[in-house]
Design a protein around this motif. Structure first.
Motif, PDB file in Angstrom:
ATOM      1  N   PHE A  50       0.816  -1.208   0.000  1.00  0.00           N
ATOM      2  CA  PHE A  50       0.000   0.000   0.000  1.00  0.00           C
ATOM      3  C   PHE A  50       0.849   1.256   0.000  1.00  0.00           C
ATOM      4  O   PHE A  50       0.410   2.317  -0.411  1.00  0.00           O
ATOM      5  CB  PHE A  50      -0.890  -0.017   1.250  1.00  0.00           C
ATOM      6  CG  PHE A  50      -2.268   0.433   0.989  1.00  0.00           C
ATOM      7  CD1 PHE A  50      -3.211  -0.446   0.512  1.00  0.00           C
ATOM      8  CD2 PHE A  50      -2.640   1.742   1.203  1.00  0.00           C
ATOM      9  CE1 PHE A  50      -4.497  -0.039   0.250  1.00  0.00           C
ATOM     10  CE2 PHE A  50      -3.929   2.164   0.944  1.00  0.00           C
ATOM     11  CZ  PHE A  50      -4.850   1.275   0.464  1.00  0.00           C
ATOM     12  N   THR A 127       0.573  -2.472   8.285  1.00  0.00           N
ATOM     13  CA  THR A 127       1.923  -1.913   8.285  1.00  0.00           C
ATOM     14  C   THR A 127       2.121  -1.037   7.062  1.00  0.00           C
ATOM     15  O   THR A 127       2.664   0.070   7.142  1.00  0.00           O
ATOM     16  CB  THR A 127       2.955  -3.045   8.249  1.00  0.00           C
ATOM     17  OG1 THR A 127       2.695  -3.905   9.330  1.00  0.00           O
ATOM     18  CG2 THR A 127       4.353  -2.489   8.375  1.00  0.00           C
ATOM     19  N   ILE A 129      -0.114   0.487   5.359  1.00  0.00           N
ATOM     20  CA  ILE A 129      -0.892   1.708   5.527  1.00  0.00           C
ATOM     21  C   ILE A 129      -0.182   2.651   6.489  1.00  0.00           C
ATOM     22  O   ILE A 129      -0.084   3.854   6.253  1.00  0.00           O
ATOM     23  CB  ILE A 129      -2.306   1.357   6.037  1.00  0.00           C
ATOM     24  CG1 ILE A 129      -3.105   0.705   4.908  1.00  0.00           C
ATOM     25  CG2 ILE A 129      -3.015   2.584   6.561  1.00  0.00           C
ATOM     26  CD1 ILE A 129      -4.409   0.095   5.357  1.00  0.00           C
ATOM     27  N   GLY A 130       0.341   2.079   7.568  1.00  0.00           N
ATOM     28  CA  GLY A 130       1.074   2.886   8.533  1.00  0.00           C
ATOM     29  C   GLY A 130       2.275   3.552   7.895  1.00  0.00           C
ATOM     30  O   GLY A 130       2.509   4.755   8.072  1.00  0.00           O
ATOM     31  N   ALA A 131       3.022   2.801   7.120  1.00  0.00           N
ATOM     32  CA  ALA A 131       4.201   3.353   6.462  1.00  0.00           C
ATOM     33  C   ALA A 131       3.781   4.452   5.496  1.00  0.00           C
ATOM     34  O   ALA A 131       4.429   5.499   5.387  1.00  0.00           O
ATOM     35  CB  ALA A 131       4.942   2.247   5.724  1.00  0.00           C
ATOM     36  N   PHE A 133       1.132   6.399   5.689  1.00  0.00           N
ATOM     37  CA  PHE A 133       0.796   7.590   6.472  1.00  0.00           C
ATOM     38  C   PHE A 133       2.067   8.293   6.939  1.00  0.00           C
ATOM     39  O   PHE A 133       2.193   9.512   6.851  1.00  0.00           O
ATOM     40  CB  PHE A 133      -0.032   7.191   7.707  1.00  0.00           C
ATOM     41  CG  PHE A 133      -1.505   7.281   7.496  1.00  0.00           C
ATOM     42  CD1 PHE A 133      -2.105   6.561   6.482  1.00  0.00           C
ATOM     43  CD2 PHE A 133      -2.306   8.072   8.299  1.00  0.00           C
ATOM     44  CE1 PHE A 133      -3.471   6.635   6.279  1.00  0.00           C
ATOM     45  CE2 PHE A 133      -3.673   8.158   8.098  1.00  0.00           C
ATOM     46  CZ  PHE A 133      -4.257   7.430   7.096  1.00  0.00           C
ATOM     47  N   ALA A 134       2.988   7.501   7.472  1.00  0.00           N
ATOM     48  CA  ALA A 134       4.198   8.088   8.043  1.00  0.00           C
ATOM     49  C   ALA A 134       4.955   8.863   6.971  1.00  0.00           C
ATOM     50  O   ALA A 134       5.389   9.998   7.198  1.00  0.00           O
ATOM     51  CB  ALA A 134       5.066   6.991   8.646  1.00  0.00           C
ATOM     52  N   GLN A 136       3.800  10.041   4.055  1.00  0.00           N
ATOM     53  CA  GLN A 136       3.020  11.187   3.582  1.00  0.00           C
ATOM     54  C   GLN A 136       3.138  12.378   4.523  1.00  0.00           C
ATOM     55  O   GLN A 136       3.404  13.505   4.103  1.00  0.00           O
ATOM     56  CB  GLN A 136       1.548  10.803   3.536  1.00  0.00           C
ATOM     57  CG  GLN A 136       1.062  10.416   2.185  1.00  0.00           C
ATOM     58  CD  GLN A 136      -0.438  10.200   2.232  1.00  0.00           C
ATOM     59  OE1 GLN A 136      -1.211  11.107   2.494  1.00  0.00           O
ATOM     60  NE2 GLN A 136      -0.847   8.979   1.994  1.00  0.00           N
ATOM     61  N   TYR A 137       2.938  12.110   5.802  1.00  0.00           N
ATOM     62  CA  TYR A 137       2.921  13.234   6.719  1.00  0.00           C
ATOM     63  C   TYR A 137       4.322  13.667   7.115  1.00  0.00           C
ATOM     64  O   TYR A 137       4.522  14.794   7.571  1.00  0.00           O
ATOM     65  CB  TYR A 137       2.000  12.938   7.902  1.00  0.00           C
ATOM     66  CG  TYR A 137       0.574  12.976   7.416  1.00  0.00           C
ATOM     67  CD1 TYR A 137      -0.076  14.185   7.259  1.00  0.00           C
ATOM     68  CD2 TYR A 137      -0.069  11.825   6.986  1.00  0.00           C
ATOM     69  CE1 TYR A 137      -1.357  14.242   6.738  1.00  0.00           C
ATOM     70  CE2 TYR A 137      -1.346  11.870   6.466  1.00  0.00           C
ATOM     71  CZ  TYR A 137      -1.991  13.085   6.342  1.00  0.00           C
ATOM     72  OH  TYR A 137      -3.244  13.145   5.803  1.00  0.00           O
ATOM     73  N   GLY A 138       5.291  12.774   6.902  1.00  0.00           N
ATOM     74  CA  GLY A 138       6.675  13.210   7.002  1.00  0.00           C
ATOM     75  C   GLY A 138       6.950  14.273   5.947  1.00  0.00           C
ATOM     76  O   GLY A 138       7.511  15.340   6.233  1.00  0.00           O
ATOM     77  N   PHE A 140       4.719  16.070   4.528  1.00  0.00           N
ATOM     78  CA  PHE A 140       3.883  17.218   4.873  1.00  0.00           C
ATOM     79  C   PHE A 140       4.600  18.133   5.865  1.00  0.00           C
ATOM     80  O   PHE A 140       4.579  19.354   5.727  1.00  0.00           O
ATOM     81  CB  PHE A 140       2.570  16.706   5.479  1.00  0.00           C
ATOM     82  CG  PHE A 140       1.655  17.785   5.973  1.00  0.00           C
ATOM     83  CD1 PHE A 140       0.858  18.464   5.083  1.00  0.00           C
ATOM     84  CD2 PHE A 140       1.588  18.111   7.311  1.00  0.00           C
ATOM     85  CE1 PHE A 140       0.002  19.460   5.526  1.00  0.00           C
ATOM     86  CE2 PHE A 140       0.745  19.097   7.764  1.00  0.00           C
ATOM     87  CZ  PHE A 140      -0.056  19.783   6.864  1.00  0.00           C
ATOM     88  N   TYR A 247       2.252  16.280  -0.831  1.00  0.00           N
ATOM     89  CA  TYR A 247       2.404  15.128   0.052  1.00  0.00           C
ATOM     90  C   TYR A 247       1.412  14.012  -0.213  1.00  0.00           C
ATOM     91  O   TYR A 247       1.735  12.843  -0.094  1.00  0.00           O
ATOM     92  CB  TYR A 247       2.356  15.567   1.526  1.00  0.00           C
ATOM     93  CG  TYR A 247       0.975  15.961   2.009  1.00  0.00           C
ATOM     94  CD1 TYR A 247       0.423  17.173   1.662  1.00  0.00           C
ATOM     95  CD2 TYR A 247       0.224  15.117   2.806  1.00  0.00           C
ATOM     96  CE1 TYR A 247      -0.835  17.546   2.084  1.00  0.00           C
ATOM     97  CE2 TYR A 247      -1.040  15.465   3.236  1.00  0.00           C
ATOM     98  CZ  TYR A 247      -1.565  16.685   2.872  1.00  0.00           C
ATOM     99  OH  TYR A 247      -2.812  17.032   3.283  1.00  0.00           O
ATOM    100  N   ALA A 248       0.172  14.365  -0.570  1.00  0.00           N
ATOM    101  CA  ALA A 248      -0.830  13.321  -0.783  1.00  0.00           C
ATOM    102  C   ALA A 248      -0.961  12.955  -2.257  1.00  0.00           C
ATOM    103  O   ALA A 248      -1.816  12.158  -2.623  1.00  0.00           O
ATOM    104  CB  ALA A 248      -2.179  13.770  -0.230  1.00  0.00           C
ATOM    105  N   PHE A 251      -0.683   9.275  -3.044  1.00  0.00           N
ATOM    106  CA  PHE A 251      -1.800   8.476  -2.569  1.00  0.00           C
ATOM    107  C   PHE A 251      -2.930   8.450  -3.597  1.00  0.00           C
ATOM    108  O   PHE A 251      -3.478   7.404  -3.914  1.00  0.00           O
ATOM    109  CB  PHE A 251      -2.307   9.057  -1.252  1.00  0.00           C
ATOM    110  CG  PHE A 251      -3.222   8.147  -0.513  1.00  0.00           C
ATOM    111  CD1 PHE A 251      -2.710   7.116   0.253  1.00  0.00           C
ATOM    112  CD2 PHE A 251      -4.587   8.317  -0.576  1.00  0.00           C
ATOM    113  CE1 PHE A 251      -3.547   6.268   0.927  1.00  0.00           C
ATOM    114  CE2 PHE A 251      -5.435   7.465   0.101  1.00  0.00           C
ATOM    115  CZ  PHE A 251      -4.919   6.442   0.856  1.00  0.00           C
TER     116      PHE A 251
END
Lengths: 325, 396, 300, 237, 416
Positions: A50, A127, A129-131, A133-134, A136-138, A140, A247-248, A251
């Motif tokens: 993902f 995991t 998905i978590g990665a 997010f991490a 993307q917002y890193g 950001f 950043y997104a 996605f």
């Protein structure tokens, strides 16, 4: 507000048919390149990576930063042709490396520990998905919400004319380059030693090990190839959508690319190309037929669902395991 | 296959061996919460009820207690934070039916939440030109409409398995969200204002259920949550719950054991959707305003993360996970920009070290199981020498 | 590992095959097979396999196979690995759709039916590679099988209607009785994935029995067993038959098959090679040549 | 000279021990057979030797080198090659590609051509079907392919896990005579079989495995003559 | 296999060949491009010449935060900003609360006897998250006035909470016209709404830019929809087509090709710069020669950063005053935050000043301050502040802007 929220504007589709086709193919080619990353990893690990969308967006940042530091910007560059080629090659390489390194890091940090623990599938997905997010917002945090300033690589020039619609150099470059890369990948998987290792691991990991294949290395290689292709896709994406790097951004495109991989038959290298092109075309036709671009994703997903209902494993179906690469 | 189908992504002899070893070590050592769980199981039914009663009382008192350190103030009103936690918990309980029990990976669950929200809004908001009904009536109606959508999505797609189902549900979520933008009647980002609320006026003339007063809404929500939990518990300890878990564990074997798997998958979808719709309706009423924002994939994934974080398959875990996912960003507004980054890292780390979530699943699937197990335990205590688990047989 | 000498002793201690002599309390047998007419005698055809053919692509896995199963018998289906036993089995139980031919259970064609309906018609099976519901206890596994005969609706379960409560109670009684019957009752509360291999095999049988089948199909139930365990398994299979079930047994352990079956069907390369009493099969020159090998050859 | 030696090897899956304190050796040039029932631990033994599984205790020595902790894919390079249980033919690859997979670990590719010739002369059937996809072949052909593929790695020790499984009697005999031929060409063979008769007839030495432990050992002839083994593994009763 | 190495070689060669071939194509493109000399100035620039306004006159008697420096008030009085501090809309929030902060700092510095506190509450711009912080704020008794909320959606979700507690709040940026139709008495808008801006934009396109055919594209935001409706009405027959895009969209090829077929003189985009900038860039890249007109949501330096030279065809309308043209404000802002003032910074500053002046005049309770704002009638630094009974500015002004040499410069008032 008018209440006719859905209407079929066939004249508009006729009028814009060819431009929709060429743009759809261009986008489809980019989807296809990114979809390959999903498909390769899926083939070898049965895992939806993902976070591949973030592998892609990091590549985009690599491309944009390289070009920006070389003096490219929103305006058409005034460099000579050779200089542009050189710079683009450099950006391509940086983008590919950036994506590949990200993919590799993901593999080592997020997935390998789970593999060692024989974790359930859901754990891998979460995991990933978590990665995602991490990362993307890193991004950001570092770059903020705004997209990077546009980078124009060159002014597209008309190459030929199809029933009054101009096909420009940019579209041709993207489609041809993407197809060449995908065919090369396909051939690589089919013919090279490493490619055979990948196929062997995909089909039967234990037996592959017994043949002297280093499974861990093959998995890393697969992530790297997926990353390299995403990095190449990144260059074309920036070429096509000069201010789409935020950043997104990964996605959004990643979901489409993933859908493309599934549409073609996830795990199938050729399916990724087919799925990508189809999804690009369908979305573009759909938005013109139905009147506005808000429809693009609706149409794409509806078609995806319909295809899966008819062919539950995608158009080309089987994975690298059963199909011949 | 279903999401949890098969223990590993691809069979790899060594990983399998390692996993079995780790697993058996764990059962001997006991998990983190295992002693607690054991102690709980040893309590008699009345003792358990008494304990639960205390928990429920504390839960109801939570917004009034406003415990220091835990409170989300001064950044966010504490009762409203409690309300958000309760709504997320309810969502997680619903999604847990789909993902946790039946093992169906739903990446578009927010769609049902959206359907519930819109149902409540369109039947109560003055911005809606349609039929208006009292707010409380919209709760069952939202459930019914969401269930209808659940069946609508489920019947054609539940023949798909695993990852294919995942992408289809994700697509469905996106379709619902975008249609809310496109269809004029759904009013896109303009949204619906003054969504209804339950009747009742406080002494000062303001309605009891106003969107600035979280406490009554919170009480309503956890009351609903408790009812849903009881009902979900009833389902869990019945052939329905057993069918779901059997499907999750091995769909083919379940079918061959006479479980109409398709029917029960659709039921799981419908019931999950119904709870999602219910929580959507509550959320819309409590906020008083809805528009098409926040029904995106990220929110769906947040819901899923709540379930997995708490412990997929464990309804108490789902409540915990939902509450935690809602609470953290509201509590730590100072780190607001970092919250998703931290959240992502936590998910990765958690999955590596606690793949089964905070409260690992252990559902009770028999209505009178306790009685039966107690009898078995009593008998083995009575001392048949062969009763102890024997390590007979061989591994292949 | 070394096998404890009393492995599975709880069954051997039940003694000979006859139900009356089994060390099972009467109420257990009652619980295991309530409202069941005990018809141990071998009677009419309960199941018919007619001209069954299964093709995978161009590969003919099963070629025009026909045989019958008679009520109350233990029928052995044997053949070398890859002879089509499992294919035949899967085609009979509805896992594969036969290319042609049909399977009848008490005169009803099973073709095209959903698997859970086939189970409800009275056909149950175990799996060659154990497929229990790992996160469920032994008792819960069995109760899933029992649910095949239950009628509580989702709404009924939601509201705990009397029927639901009645069924839950009987489910526990019958489930425990079945676990008792196969000899693992003391492990009722253990997660099935934590059970020992031998107990998992037994649990699979109990779960299949729970669906109240007319015909019970056992797919290599002795795989991974040592001779002593095989002996116990034979006892259990006989007990199952004594309880009124018809049994189809797929096995390639000749000793087991010869020892427990009433009749044997031999498959080779997807075709039926022979069909007869164990003694006939043992002396059938075709079977000896194709399968049992020369006299000193072993029984693979 | 001892080529492979297992000393006090135990392998476990969690609390269940699949192999208990097993020791045996294979000398260079031998055919050694391991026989036993389903679930006796034969395949676990093979996987432990080839490195797919880790022993809990004990050591494995190959050609004087301790390989207990060595990764499986490196053991292939060292000269241990396996035709796995259930053949493990790559279903999506052609015969040629499958055979080529056998050479994956070879650094020196000069012998590859000769390897193909050797396999095709041992199994003429494979030569006829070079471009057929593995998944569509019959069981016997797949077995040939699996053995041929293992040979392509130019092994010093060939591990064969149930080569007779699912094969017709005439095929079984043929396979075993080829195994003998391979051995005579100089490859040491460790064979796991349920077909005890053939396996012991062809073997220099044999071991009988029961629930994770070796219960009998001796030359093939000795074991064939042992009444207990006859009863348990050979006789039809 | 035997041929393997050759194959690998082949692969590598093929890839590198492909890359070179492809880039070769790019070069041809560039060369052609260079020869036609198409880069640089926009075609419309020459059509209508609109001189830039270099300075604007600030009202001489504008109310400033410092006041007369003699204010006395009880300690503990607090103003609050409620709105996005984090999340995707953080920048807009920063622009606003920096303006507020500046006003309060100036006030407190000048008035030792009246120190006003400042609290910030984060909503992320999300309507569903806004009720928590707003409720928290209205329940804190020391807060007597609020600047916010910046977005229309969150304002809609929370307006009644302010109403219930009688807390005055002035939005510096929410422009949806319906906000003032809720009967709220505590809501005030510090700038003109979309129904003011829309017609002004239409008039600007048709009268000032002399466009006969205008194509209207809107996004899916509350803002875009409201603005598009108001503009459509103003355009009347000059509207030749319309289309919708979606927030977050980055590729506009389909829209662009439809526009190229419709051949309009101008494109009006009702939405934000995040989509507007790439949209304009892609329009121009496809050869669009007309004008691009955007509203205040698109008027941002980011627009030029992202669209580059393509932005030279862009005009903006905004019910906001160019803060950077007010030297006193710009200098102070820059020295305080080391940043140029952004969009709505001056609005934040001005409306905070309105509230502060009330406190200075002894209106230190919520009802008193609310009453004070209701009857307020004075110049701010950017414009005159006087509200009607609904909370709309009595005389909102709409400014026009154009892009000149990579900068957004004002071209004066285009509508009132």
């Amino acid at each position: 507000m008018d209440d006719s929220w859905i209407s079929f504007d066939i004249p508009s589709l006729m009028q814009n048919f060819w431009s929709a086709t060429f743009d759809g193919l261009t986008f489809g080619a980019i989807y296809g390149l990114v979809a390959l990353g999903y498909t390769l990893v899926y083939g070898v690990l049965n895992l939806i990576n993902f976070a591949h969308s973030e592998v892609f967006i990091i590549g985009c940042y690599g491309v944009v930063f390289t070009l920006t530091s070389l003096g490219f910007g929103p305006n058409v560059p005034t460099l000579g042709p050779l200089a542009i080629i050189g710079d683009l090659l450099l950006a391509l390489i940086v983008g590919m490396i950036a994506s590949a390194v990200t993919a590799l890091a993901l593999e080592r940090v997020a997935y390998r520990p789970l593999r060692k623990r024989n974790a359930p599938r859901l754990a891998f997905l979460i995991t990933a998905i978590g990665a995602s997010f991490a990362i993307q917002y890193g991004i950001f945090l570092v770059r903020g919400a705004s997209p990077e300033p546009a980078v124009t690589m060159f002014q597209p020039t008309p190459i030929f004319d199809v029933f009054g619609t101009i096909v420009d150099s940019q579209q041709i470059i993207i489609v041809i380059a993407a197809i060449i890369l995908m065919v090369a990948t396909d051939q690589f998987i089919r013919r090279s030693r490493t490619g055979r290792g990948i196929r062997a691991v995909a089909q039967d990991p234990d037996t592959a090990t017994l043949m002297g294949v280093d499974r861990e290395r093959i998995i890393m290689t697969t992530f790297v190839i997926g990353g390299l292709l995403a990095g190449a896709g990144a260059l074309f994406y920036v070429m096509k959508v000069p201010s789409g790097v935020f950043y997104a951004g990964g996605f959004v495109l990643g979901i489409k690319a993933f859908a493309a991989a599934v549409l073609g038959g996830i795990g199938n290298v050729r399916g990724a190309l087919l799925g990508g092109l189809l999804l690009g075309l369908i979305g573009n036709y759909g938005q013109i037929l139905l009147g506005n671009s808000q429809w693009t994703d609706v149409v794409a997903f509806v078609v995806l669902v319909l295809v899966l209902l008819l062919k539950p494993t995608g158009i080309l179906g089987t994975s690298m395991g059963r199909a011949r690469a | 296959m279903s999401t949890t189908d098969g223990p590993t992504l691809i069979p790899d002899a060594k990983a399998e061996q390692d996993a079995i070893t780790r697993e058996s070590n764990r059962t001997t050592r006991g998990g983190f919460f295992a002693p607690l769980a054991d102690r709980w199981n040893r309590l008699s039914r009345p003792q358990q009820w008494a304990f639960l009663l205390v928990v429920v009382v504390i839960a109801y008192a939570l917004p009034v207690l406003n415990p220091p350190l835990i409170t989300s103030e001064p950044g966010n009103d504490w009762p409203i934070t409690c309300l958000q936690m309760a709504i997320f918990a309810l969502v997680a309980v619903g999604l847990n039916v789909v993902v946790g029990y039946a093992g169906l990976l739903d990446l578009g669950y927010v769609a049902f939440f959206a359907v519930g929200s819109y149902t409540a809004a369109m039947f109560t908001s003055p911005d809606s030109p349609y039929l208006h009904i009292p707010y409380l009536w919209t709760l069952p109606v939202a459930m019914a409409v969401a269930m209808f959508f659940g069946v609508l999505l489920g019947v054609p797609t539940l023949r798909l398995r695993g990852d294919y189902l995942a992408i289809v549900t994700l697509g469905f979520g996106e379709i619902v969200r975008i249609l809310a933008t496109i269809i004029p009647a759904m009013k896109g980002q303009v949204g619906f204002q003054n969504v209804g609320h339950p009747p009742g006026t406080a002494a000062d003339g303001h309605p009891i259920f106003s969107n600035s007063n979280g406490t009554p809404w919170y009480w309503l929500t956890i009351t609903v949550l408790i009812v849903i939990l009881l009902l979900a518990g009833n389902l869990e300890r019945s052939r329905v719950g057993r069918a779901w878990v059997a499907i999750r564990e091995d769909e083919d074997a379940a079918e061959i054991m006479g479980v109409p798997t398709f029917k029960y998958k659709v039921w799981a979808f419908a019931i999950g959707a119904g709870i999602g719709g219910l929580s959507g309706a509550l959320s819309a009423g409590a906020t008083g305003f809805i528009n098409n924002q926040k029904f995106d994939v990220q929110t769906s994934i947040l819901f899923l993360a709540a379930v997995v974080l708490g412990g997929s398959g464990n309804k108490v875990g789902a409540i915990l996970g939902g509450a935690v996912v809602a609470y953290l960003p509201l509590r730590f507004t100072a780190i607001a920009d970092y919250k998703y980054l931290i959240f992502g890292v936590v998910l990765v780390v958690l999955m590596i070290f606690r793949a089964k979530g905070l409260l690992p699943a252990r559902q009770r699937l028999l209505a009178y199981g306790k009685v039966a197990y107690a009898r078995v335990a009593a008998r083995s205590r009575a001392g048949s020498p062969t009763a102890a688990t024997k390590t007979e047989g061989t591994a292949k | 590992m070394s096998i404890s000498p009393d492995a599975g002793a709880d069954l051997t201690s039940h003694g000979p095959t006859e139900l009356a002599e089994l060390d099972i309390a009467p109420e257990v047998a009652e619980g295991a097979a309530p409202e069941r007419e005990i018809s141990v005698g071998v009677g009419d055809n309960i199941m018919e396999v007619k001209n069954l053919t299964v093709k995978f692509g161009g590969l003919v896995a099963l070629d025009d196979v026909s045989f019958n199963i008679k009520r109350g018998e233990i029928l052995g289906l044997i053949g070398p690995n890859g002879a089509g036993k499992t294919t035949c089995f899967n085609a009979m139980t509805g896992v594969y759709k036969p290319t042609s031919g049909q399977v009848l259970l008490e005169g009803e064609s099973l073709g095209g039916r959903q698997q859970h309906k086939i189970t409800r018609l009275g056909l149950a099976r175990t799996f060659q590679n154990i497929r229990l519901f790992g996160e469920m206890t032994a008792l819960e596994n069995v109760v899933v099988g029992l649910d095949a005969r239950h009628g509580t609706s989702v709404l009924g379960a939601l509201l705990r209607v009397p029927r639901h409560r009645r069924e839950e109670r009987t489910a526990i009684e019958r489930g425990m009785a079945l676990l008792e019957f196969v000899g693992i009752a003391e492990n009722a509360a253990v997660l099935s994935r934590n059970l020992s291999y031998g107990h998992q095999r037994r649990l699979e049988i109990a779960r299949a029995l729970a669906t109240d089948p007319k015909v019970l199909c056992l797919d290599e139930p002795a795989a991974g067993f040592n001779p002593a365990e095989k002996e116990e398994l034979m006892t259990l299979i006989r007990a199952i038959r004594s309880d009124g079930y018809t049994v189809l047994l797929i096995e390639h352990d000749m000793k087991l098959v010869m020892g427990v079956t009433d009749r044997i069907v031999v498959l080779e390369f997807g075709k039926k090679l022979a069909d007869g009493l164990p003694a006939e099969i043992r002396n059938d020159p075709r079977v000896v040549a194709a399968y049992l090998g020369e006299p000193e050859d072993d029984a693979a | 000279m001892t080529l492979l030696e297992l000393k006090n090897v135990s392998v476990s899956y969690g609390r269940i021990e699949a192999i208990h304190d097993m020791s045996f050796a294979v000398d260079e040039g031998e055919i050694v057979s391991l026989i036993g029932a389903n679930g006796a631990g034969k395949s676990t033994t093979m996987k432990t030797i080839s490195g797919l599984l880790n022993p809990r205790s004990g050591s494995i020595t190959f050609d004087g080198e301790d390989i207990t902790k060595m990764k499986a894919h490196i053991r292939v390079v060292k000269g241990i090659s396996q035709a796995p249980e259930g053949r493990g033919v790559f279903p999506g690859m052609t015969v040629l590609e499958n055979l080529d997979m056998g050479t994956f670990g070879l650094k020196d590719r000069s012998g590859v051509k000769a390897g193909f010739d050797r396999v095709f002369s041992l199994f003429p059937r494979l030569a006829e079907r070079k471009s057929q996809v593995g998944g569509t072949m019959s069981g016997g052909e797949q077995q040939m392919l699996a053995i041929g593929r293992a040979l392509m790695a130019q092994p010093r020790l060939l591990l064969l896990d149930e080569p007779s499984m699912g094969l017709a009697p005439q095929f079984i005999r043929q396979i075993f005579s080829i195994i003998t031929e391979i051995n005579q060409q100089g490859t040491t063979i460790l064979l796991v079989e349920q077909n005890a008769n053939q396996a012991l007839t062809r073997a220099n030495r044999g071991f009988v495995l029961e629930t994770g432990s070796i219960t009998h050992s001796g030359t093939g002839k000795e074991l064939l003559a042992n009444p207990a083994i006859k009863e348990a593994y050979l006789g039809v009763g | 296999m035997e041929g393997r190495n050759i194959n690998m070689q082949f692969n590598r060669t093929m890839v590198s060949l492909a890359v070179v071939a492809v880039l070769g194509l790019a070069v041809t493109g560039c060369a052609n491009q260079a020869s036609t000399g198409g880069s640089g100035t926009s075609a419309t620039g020459s059509k209508v010449n609109l001189p830039a306004v270099t300075s604007i006159s600030t009202p001489a008697d504008a109310v400033l935060p410092a006041g007369d420096g003699k204010a006395k008030c009880a300690s503990g009085l607090t103003l609050a900003y409620i709105g996005a501090e984090t999340g995707a809309n953080a920048q807009l929030g920063i622009n606003i609360f920096n303006g507020v902060q500046l006003a309060i700092d100036q006030h407190n510095k000048a008035n030792a006897g009246c120190q006003v506190g400042f609290k910030k509450f984060d909503t992320e711009g999300d309507p569903t998250k806004a009720t928590g912080p707003v409720t928290q704020a209205v329940n804190e008794a020391d807060i007597v006035g609020v600047v916010g909320l910046p977005f229309s959606g969150e304002s809609k979700a929370t307006g009644n909470i302010f109403e219930d507690k009688g807390l005055v709040h002035i939005t510096p940026s929410a422009t949806n016209p319906t906000l003032t139709q809720n009967g709220w008495t505590t809501f005030f808008r510090g700038l003109g709404n979309d129904s003011v801006q829309g017609p002004a934009a239409a008039k600007f396109a048709v009268d000032t830019l002399k466009s006969k055919k205008v194509y209207l594209v809107q996004d899916d935001s509350d803002y875009g929809i409201g603005l598009a409706d108001a503009t459509k009405a103003g355009l009347g027959n000059d509207l030749v087509g319309s289309d919708k895009v979606i927030t977050g969209q980055k590729d506009f090829s389909a829209v662009v090709s439809k526009i190229m077929n419709a051949k309009p003189d101008a494109v009006y985009y009702a939405g934000y710069y995040a989509e507007g900038a790439p949209f304009d860039q892609q329009l121009v890249a496809k050869g669009f020669k007309g004008a691009f007109i955007g509203p205040d949501g698109a008027k941002d330096d980011q627009f030029i950063k992202q669209a580059g030279n393509a932005s030279s065809n862009a005009y903006f309308t905004c019910p906001c005053i160019p803060g950077e043209l007010i030297p006193s404000f710009e200098t102070a802002y820059k020295s305080a935050f080391n940043l140029e003032p952004g969009t709505y910074s001056i609005e934040g500053y001005d409306v905070a000043t309105v509230l502060l002046s009330g406190i200075d005049k002894g209106k230190t309770t919520r009802p008193a301050l609310l009453g004070y704002v209701k009857s307020y009638d004075a110049d701010g630094l950017s414009k005159h502040y006087k509200w009607d009974s609904k909370g709309e500015l009595a005389t909102p002004a709409v400014y026009g802007y154009k892009v000149d040499n990579g900068k957004i410069v004002p071209i004066g008032v285009i509508g009132k």
